[in-house]
Write an enzyme that holds these catalytic residues in place. Structure first.
Site, mmCIF file in Angstrom:
data_model
loop_
_atom_site.group_PDB
_atom_site.id
_atom_site.type_symbol
_atom_site.label_atom_id
_atom_site.label_comp_id
_atom_site.label_asym_id
_atom_site.label_seq_id
_atom_site.Cartn_x
_atom_site.Cartn_y
_atom_site.Cartn_z
ATOM 1 C CE LYS A 139 -4.688 11.209 6.707
ATOM 2 N NZ LYS A 139 -4.349 9.870 6.703
HETATM 3 C C1 LIG Z 1 -5.204 8.683 7.331
HETATM 4 C C2 LIG Z 1 -4.853 7.403 6.727
HETATM 5 C C3 LIG Z 1 -5.824 6.435 6.446
HETATM 6 C C4 LIG Z 1 -7.256 6.569 6.862
HETATM 7 O O1 LIG Z 1 -7.890 7.648 6.260
HETATM 8 P P1 LIG Z 1 -9.377 8.045 6.712
HETATM 9 O O2 LIG Z 1 -9.833 8.962 5.615
HETATM 10 O O3 LIG Z 1 -9.263 8.723 8.031
HETATM 11 O O4 LIG Z 1 -10.170 6.805 6.774
HETATM 12 C C5 LIG Z 1 -5.423 5.284 5.800
HETATM 13 N N1 LIG Z 1 -4.135 5.067 5.468
HETATM 14 C C6 LIG Z 1 -3.183 5.972 5.737
HETATM 15 C C7 LIG Z 1 -1.775 5.693 5.319
HETATM 16 C C8 LIG Z 1 -3.494 7.159 6.398
HETATM 17 O O5 LIG Z 1 -2.539 8.027 6.683
#
Ligand SMILES: *Cc1c(COP(=O)(O)O)cnc(C)c1O
Length: 374
Positions: A176
């Protein structure tokens, strides 16, 4: 994706270690305040990941066994798995072909008498049309949880995404924009939900460990309900505080690179690029393209052509209903737009330090997948 990290993050971690306080403490509290301010949220609770923030969001929203929760299959699997953690039933909604997000229409078409919540995802950073969905769900008392994992810095109707949500969950995974290695955040407008999430992430403790350690004679604590260890560390928060200062530059750079891709792809009528919806602006966390029917090459053909030029791209967003734990919930063919997008999209390289020359190499392969003159 390549995270944008500098010496400032390394120094912040070194200072945290020197302070002697590395678990959840003052830096986590500061990160919560500054993150809340950055996304115009009233309250923020840091967690170990977005997945754990989604779990807590469902718990504080009162979702449990016997409840149906509407969710897009076209999302990272954690969005669906969190529903299973609370014993509720995921009900898959298809997505809008333009945005890749659930819409008022796709949500409305799968509501049941047992629907208590909807998880609306800002997929790849594209803002979801929350107001339209809430026009359907609010009158029925259905809670909308925003999965804003990908969407830090995206805006919806002129405000940061998540700002209008009852509760939203965020991710700081390196995939992200903002990263703390692993980490997440829950934001909410309900004071009581924030307070409960704060206790639940810390074993249900009535007095936080940080508050107890600050005192010489610690007050006794009570464990009012079964909680979890979903804490973020101060080491992570120290990184997050520096990352937050980079958000504006990250968005500006990503949007500029996205505009270059969009301009080039507009001249390739066999491809379609992700774009901003009319009601918002994305952070282009995932810059995806759809390979249209008339393309000479299919999606996997493009991935191979890019790989042969040393360019690593990725298949588009996954579809949870095709994975073993969730297959029984929706047969193949029941989510046609989701299936088309997951089969026909790919995600192009886009990161802060990508330069125009390298981006032009990607564009050249899209235009002439067999090499110039082929
Ligand atoms: C990356 C992601 C998650 C999970 O995030 P983590 O911090 O890795 O648990 C959940 N929902 C979406 C849409 C994502 O892209």
């Amino acid at each position: 994706m390549v995270p944008w990290l500098g010496v400032e993050e390394a120094e912040a971690v070194a200072e945290t270690i020197a302070s002697g306080w590395i678990a959840q403490g003052p830096r986590v509290a500061r990160f919560e305040r500054e993150f809340a301010a950055a996304v115009a949220a009233t309250d923020a609770v840091a967690t170990s990941s977005c997945t754990t923030a989604l779990h807590l969001a469902l718990v504080v929203a009162g979702i449990g066994p016997g409840d149906d929760v509407v969710v897009p299959s076209l999302s990272f699997i954690a969005t669906t798995s969190a529903i299973r953690y609370v014993g509720a039933r995921p009900v898959f909604a298809d997505v809008d072909a333009e945005s890749g997000n659930v819409s008022a229409a796709t949500v409305a078409s799968v509501l049941t008498a047992a629907t208590r919540a909807v998880i609306a995802v800002d997929q790849g950073g594209v803002p979801v049309d929350l107001d339209a969905i809430r026009a359907v769900t609010d009158p029925r008392g259905i809670v909308v949880i925003e999965d804003a994992a990908c969407a830090a810095g995206s805006t919806y109707r002129g405000r940061p995404v998540g700002a209008r949500a009852e509760v939203a969950a965020w991710s700081f995974h390196p995939r992200k924009l903002l990263t703390t290695g692993e980490g997440g955040m829950l934001t909410t407008r309900h004071e009581a939900w924030a307070a409960r999430a704060r206790r639940l992430r810390e074993h249900g403790m009535s007095v936080s460990a940080a508050d107890r350690h600050r005192t010489v004679l610690a007050p006794p604590e009570e464990y009012g309900e079964v909680g979890f260890n979903y804490r973020m560390t101060d080491l992570q928060a120290a990184v997050g505080l520096v990352q937050l200062t980079r958000l504006g530059a990250l968005i500006a750079r990503r949007r500029a690179l996205a505009a270059r891709y969009q301009e080039a792809i507009a001249r390739m009528p066999w491809l379609r690029a992700v774009a901003d919806p009319e009601y918002g602006a994305g952070n282009y966390q995932s810059f995806w393209i759809e390979i249209l029917e008339e393309s000479p090459l299919d999606r996997d053909g493009y991935l191979v052509a890019l790989a042969e030029s040393g360019i690593s791209a990725r298949r588009g967003i996954m579809a949870a209903h095709r994975q073993p734990p969730y297959r029984a919930l929706a047969p193949e063919g029941s989510l046609p737009v989701t299936e088309r997008l997951t089969d026909r999209t790919l995600i192009l390289p886009l990161f802060h330090t990508l330069d125009e020359r390298d981006q032009d190499r990607v564009i050249a392969v899209l235009r002439y997948p067999g090499g110039e003159g082929a």
